[in-house]
Motif scaffolding. Structure first.
Motif, PDB file in Angstrom:
ATOM      1  N   SER B  40       0.817  -1.221   0.000  1.00  0.00           N
ATOM      2  CA  SER B  40       0.000   0.000   0.000  1.00  0.00           C
ATOM      3  C   SER B  40       0.846   1.264   0.000  1.00  0.00           C
ATOM      4  O   SER B  40       0.346   2.339  -0.316  1.00  0.00           O
ATOM      5  CB  SER B  40      -0.927  -0.004   1.222  1.00  0.00           C
ATOM      6  N   VAL B  41       2.128   1.162   0.354  1.00  0.00           N
ATOM      7  CA  VAL B  41       2.968   2.372   0.391  1.00  0.00           C
ATOM      8  C   VAL B  41       4.112   2.305  -0.639  1.00  0.00           C
ATOM      9  O   VAL B  41       5.038   3.115  -0.596  1.00  0.00           O
ATOM     10  CB  VAL B  41       3.528   2.651   1.808  1.00  0.00           C
ATOM     11  N   GLN B  44       5.328   5.521  -2.470  1.00  0.00           N
ATOM     12  CA  GLN B  44       4.384   6.431  -1.821  1.00  0.00           C
ATOM     13  C   GLN B  44       4.553   7.894  -2.242  1.00  0.00           C
ATOM     14  O   GLN B  44       3.579   8.547  -2.604  1.00  0.00           O
ATOM     15  CB  GLN B  44       4.523   6.312  -0.294  1.00  0.00           C
ATOM     16  N   ARG B  47       3.592   8.421  -5.824  1.00  0.00           N
ATOM     17  CA  ARG B  47       2.178   8.173  -6.105  1.00  0.00           C
ATOM     18  C   ARG B  47       1.269   9.249  -5.541  1.00  0.00           C
ATOM     19  O   ARG B  47       0.229   9.552  -6.095  1.00  0.00           O
ATOM     20  CB  ARG B  47       1.751   6.833  -5.479  1.00  0.00           C
ATOM     21  N   GLU B  54      -3.652  11.532  -4.693  1.00  0.00           N
ATOM     22  CA  GLU B  54      -2.949  10.707  -5.672  1.00  0.00           C
ATOM     23  C   GLU B  54      -2.644  11.511  -6.929  1.00  0.00           C
ATOM     24  O   GLU B  54      -3.485  12.293  -7.377  1.00  0.00           O
ATOM     25  CB  GLU B  54      -3.811   9.497  -6.058  1.00  0.00           C
ATOM     26  N   ASN B  61      -1.331   4.725 -10.594  1.00  0.00           N
ATOM     27  CA  ASN B  61      -2.633   5.277 -10.217  1.00  0.00           C
ATOM     28  C   ASN B  61      -3.657   5.180 -11.341  1.00  0.00           C
ATOM     29  O   ASN B  61      -4.796   5.574 -11.174  1.00  0.00           O
ATOM     30  CB  ASN B  61      -2.484   6.748  -9.803  1.00  0.00           C
ATOM     31  N   HIS B  66      -3.889  -1.335 -13.051  1.00  0.00           N
ATOM     32  CA  HIS B  66      -4.171  -2.059 -11.805  1.00  0.00           C
ATOM     33  C   HIS B  66      -4.077  -3.553 -12.108  1.00  0.00           C
ATOM     34  O   HIS B  66      -4.524  -4.012 -13.146  1.00  0.00           O
ATOM     35  CB  HIS B  66      -5.559  -1.700 -11.274  1.00  0.00           C
ATOM     36  N   ASP B  92       4.618  -7.173  -2.459  1.00  0.00           N
ATOM     37  CA  ASP B  92       3.316  -7.132  -1.801  1.00  0.00           C
ATOM     38  C   ASP B  92       2.287  -6.387  -2.642  1.00  0.00           C
ATOM     39  O   ASP B  92       1.092  -6.650  -2.564  1.00  0.00           O
ATOM     40  CB  ASP B  92       3.421  -6.475  -0.408  1.00  0.00           C
ATOM     41  N   TYR B  93       2.733  -5.440  -3.449  1.00  0.00           N
ATOM     42  CA  TYR B  93       1.833  -4.730  -4.345  1.00  0.00           C
ATOM     43  C   TYR B  93       1.274  -5.680  -5.397  1.00  0.00           C
ATOM     44  O   TYR B  93       0.179  -5.492  -5.910  1.00  0.00           O
ATOM     45  CB  TYR B  93       2.570  -3.567  -5.024  1.00  0.00           C
TER      46      TYR B  93
END
Lengths: 476, 205
Positions: B40-41, B44, B47, B54, B61, B66, B92-93
């Motif tokens: 999630s970061v 960061q 983004r 954002e 973004n 996605h 993790d993304y």
């Protein structure tokens, strides 16, 4: 059947260090290497978690040393750490080292400091050793003729559990700097000049050996600065062959061998050099006499230029990708193309970090600041608590505070900003640190890298400045 | 560790050079435990602007990218610090492969330990792949580790990876288990080494 005696092929210093540590080699070329010293810090918690997840303990506590540096406060050490998250990071290191019988140079230990300053200072860093730490600036320890490199958390866990590491052998690069540097030139200027020349990824996949008369002439502090910045050229590690300067530095250090064992060690260490005909995969040479004080203008360490230069102009750049990079960097740094570097006004200064916070660095900055006033606020964080003590004995702290700068405790501090020492958003900082990346010293912070003397010159001038005229008539 | 052999997925372009580990994962997130997930970061500060909004121009973004599992980046991706959490953030993304002309050494080493493939291609090929997926975001690319190829449209590009990393990714080897099988060699090494370097172990305090 022995045909005839083969002459051993000439080898480099790095080849010698590598082969000394090789336990076995796989068919694909990966070698299992023995690790002589492993340093851990607050950020090593991922490695400890992985180890604990396997129900394991540290295999060789006597070769593992903890140092609290990344998150430690540089103020109010006598009080509990105010930020609970930061307090937890420091506590976790205390717990992990205590649970495993690992010696810790903790927050209140008089020997505490930045891991890459403490290791050499304590005599834990020796020529011929293999040293790892979960920090990219572990290359620093190469100043002693040591194979030292940064590793990630999975490798930290592996070393904790086995005291070994699988590695593929890097290529060998020699950077030779011959001649004499002129007055006012520091190891930082040599390093940034090299990085500007070969670029931030120029030494990727290589082990660097620094050689030549200008390197030989450097003190241990200077060599540590130089090797520290190897990673900013992309190098896996950097090293200088040990010599009389190295041995004199080490003699009598708390963890260094003593007496007859020290004499024996010096005998062995004296052989740690590249053979005359040894071959390198890449050679780079620099003329020491041509090196001038440099500063960075952009957002990677290879954006370094002589202080009398101009900010690059993207419209004069033929390569569109490069022009686009320059525009982006100038936008972030809020400077104009073509302006004089000496016209860039600063908001604050920072003297600290594993790159430039040893006693010699503090002396160099103090030599410029003595009897002068800083036009901007600033923070001085010594490389270790022992460096702090020595600087106070020499009266350097008074020079800094009389100039209007803050004299703080030792830690990574404003170099990485995770202990809370941050450059406020939008402010510009002249800094002795190692990375001018966007947001490195804090979100929106603008960093210009330079030597300690150049930071002092910027402080008394209020803008980036050439230190040389300020040294006239001073003992340095 | 998850093995990597072949992957067909959407690819997100991020062609700037020198995306360093501070840009991948700003230092203030290094305190996060792995269990929290760092996706999630990721990127960061690239983004999300200082105003907390954002940046709609940033590729990650944009809705069409996605779910991308391949990242096409510029030269010297992952230079800088040794923080393995930068790899955790990329992984993790949802990314499983980063294509770029070159990588920071420590980043690349950390990537292998986590099942993330770093595929090194020429500058020209990286630009071409980035341009192709920019022109047609819905186009999947196929990355084949055994063959060391990237298929994108009707083009096939070769990529470089050292044999050690390739082996580890293909086999999903656990380093620690492997090392344990060399326990005797390690003991033998130490006996010989103690004679050769009696000064190397820790001296008196």
């Amino acid at each position: 059947m022995m045909m005839h005696a083969m002459r051993q092929s000439p080898s480099t210093l790095f080849d010698k260090l590598w082969s000394t540590h090789e336990i076995t080699r796989r068919e694909d070329g990966a070698a299992l290497l023995f690790v002589d010293r492993h340093f851990v810090h607050e950020g090593s918690f991922h490695g400890f978690s992985q180890m604990k997840g396997r129900g394991r303990k540290v295999a060789e506590p006597s070769l593992t040393f903890g140092v609290a540096d990344h998150y430690v406060p540089t103020h109010d050490r006598d009080k509990p750490i105010a930020n609970p998250e930061i307090a937890e990071m420091v506590r976790k290191l205390e717990q992990n080292t205590a649970d495993n019988g690992v010696t810790l140079f903790g927050l209140r230990d008089p020997r505490q400091g930045i891991v890459h300053v403490v290791g050499p200072e304590q005599g834990l860093t020796l020529p011929g050793l293999l040293i790892v730490c979960g920090d990219s600036h572990t290359s620093t320890h190469g100043a002693f003729g040591t194979y030292a490199f940064g590793i990630g958390a999975s490798e930290v866990a592996h070393v904790l559990m086995t005291q070994t590491l699988w590695q593929k052998k890097p290529k060998r690069m020699r950077i030779t700097v011959d001649g004499r540097t002129t007055a006012g030139i520091a190891a930082k200027d040599i390093a940034l000049s090299i990085i500007a020349g070969i670029h931030a990824d120029g030494a990727q996949g290589h082990a660097i050996e620094y050689a030549g008369s200008a390197i030989r002439a450097l003190s241990m502090e200077g060599r540590l600065t130089l090797c520290n910045l190897s990673i900013e050229a992309g190098g896996r590690c950097g090293m200088v062959a040990p010599d009389a300067t190295t041995f004199a530095y080490l003699k009598g250090r708390p963890y260094a061998p003593q007496g007859a064992l020290f004499e024996r060690a010096v005998e062995d260490w004296s052989r740690l050099c590249s053979d005359t005909d040894a071959e390198f995969d890449r050679e780079v040479t620099l003329d020491a006499a041509a090196i001038v004080p440099v500063v960075t203008w952009g957002t990677t360490p290879d954006d370094a230029l002589p202080i009398d230069g101009l900010v690059p102009d993207p419209s004069r750049e033929a390569d569109e990708a490069r022009a686009s990079y320059i525009r982006d960097a100038l936008d972030y740094m809020a400077i104009r193309p073509g302006m004089r570097l000496t016209d860039i006004a600063i908001d604050r200064v920072f003297i600290g970090s594993c790159t430039n916070a040893r006693i010699e660095d503090l002396r160099a900055a103090a030599a410029v600041l003595a009897g002068r006033t800083s036009k901007v606020p600033g923070l001085v964080s010594p490389g270790s608590s022992l460096v702090k003590q020595q600087a106070e004995q020499e009266g350097l702290d008074r020079i800094f505070t009389d100039a209007g700068l803050e004299w703080a405790e030792s830690g990574c501090s404003m170099c990485v900003g995770i202990n809370g020492d941050l450059v406020p958003e939008g402010e510009r900082c002249a800094s002795t640190t190692n990375r001018n990346f966007k947001g490195r010293q804090g979100r929106g912070a603008r960093t210009h890298l330079m030597s300690p003397a150049m930071v002092a010159a910027a402080a008394v001038s209020g803008h980036l400045a050439d230190v040389r005229p300020l040294l006239a008539g001073r003992k340095v | 560790m998850e093995k990597f052999d072949r992957l067909t997925a959407r690819a997100c372009p991020l062609p700037q050079p020198n995306i360093n580990t501070d840009a991948i994962l700003p230092a203030r997130f290094l305190k996060w435990p792995r269990e929290k997930g760092l996706g999630s970061v990721l990127f960061q500060d690239l983004r999300v602007g200082a105003d907390g909004k954002e940046d709609p121009a940033f590729p990650l973004n944009q809705p069409m990218w996605h779910g991308a599992k391949v990242l096409v980046a510029g030269r010297n991706f992952g230079g800088g610090s040794s923080r393995e959490a930068a790899v955790y953030a990329v992984y993790d993304y949802g990314f499983r492969c980063v294509i770029a002309p070159s990588f920071g050494d420590i980043f690349a080493q950390n990537a292998v330990k986590n099942g993330l493939l770093t595929a090194a291609v020429s500058d020209a090929d990286a630009s071409e792949i980035a341009a192709a997926v920019t022109a047609d975001p819905a186009r999947d690319v196929t990355v084949d580790l055994a063959q060391q190829t990237i298929s994108c449209g009707n083009r096939v590009y070769g990529f470089a990876i050292d044999p050690v990393s390739k082996n580890q990714l293909l086999n999903g080897w656990d380093d620690v288990d492997l090392t344990e099988s060399y326990r005797q060699q390690i003991e033998d090494y130490r006996k010989v080494d103690l004679q050769a370097r009696p000064w190397a172990p820790i001296g008196r305090r």
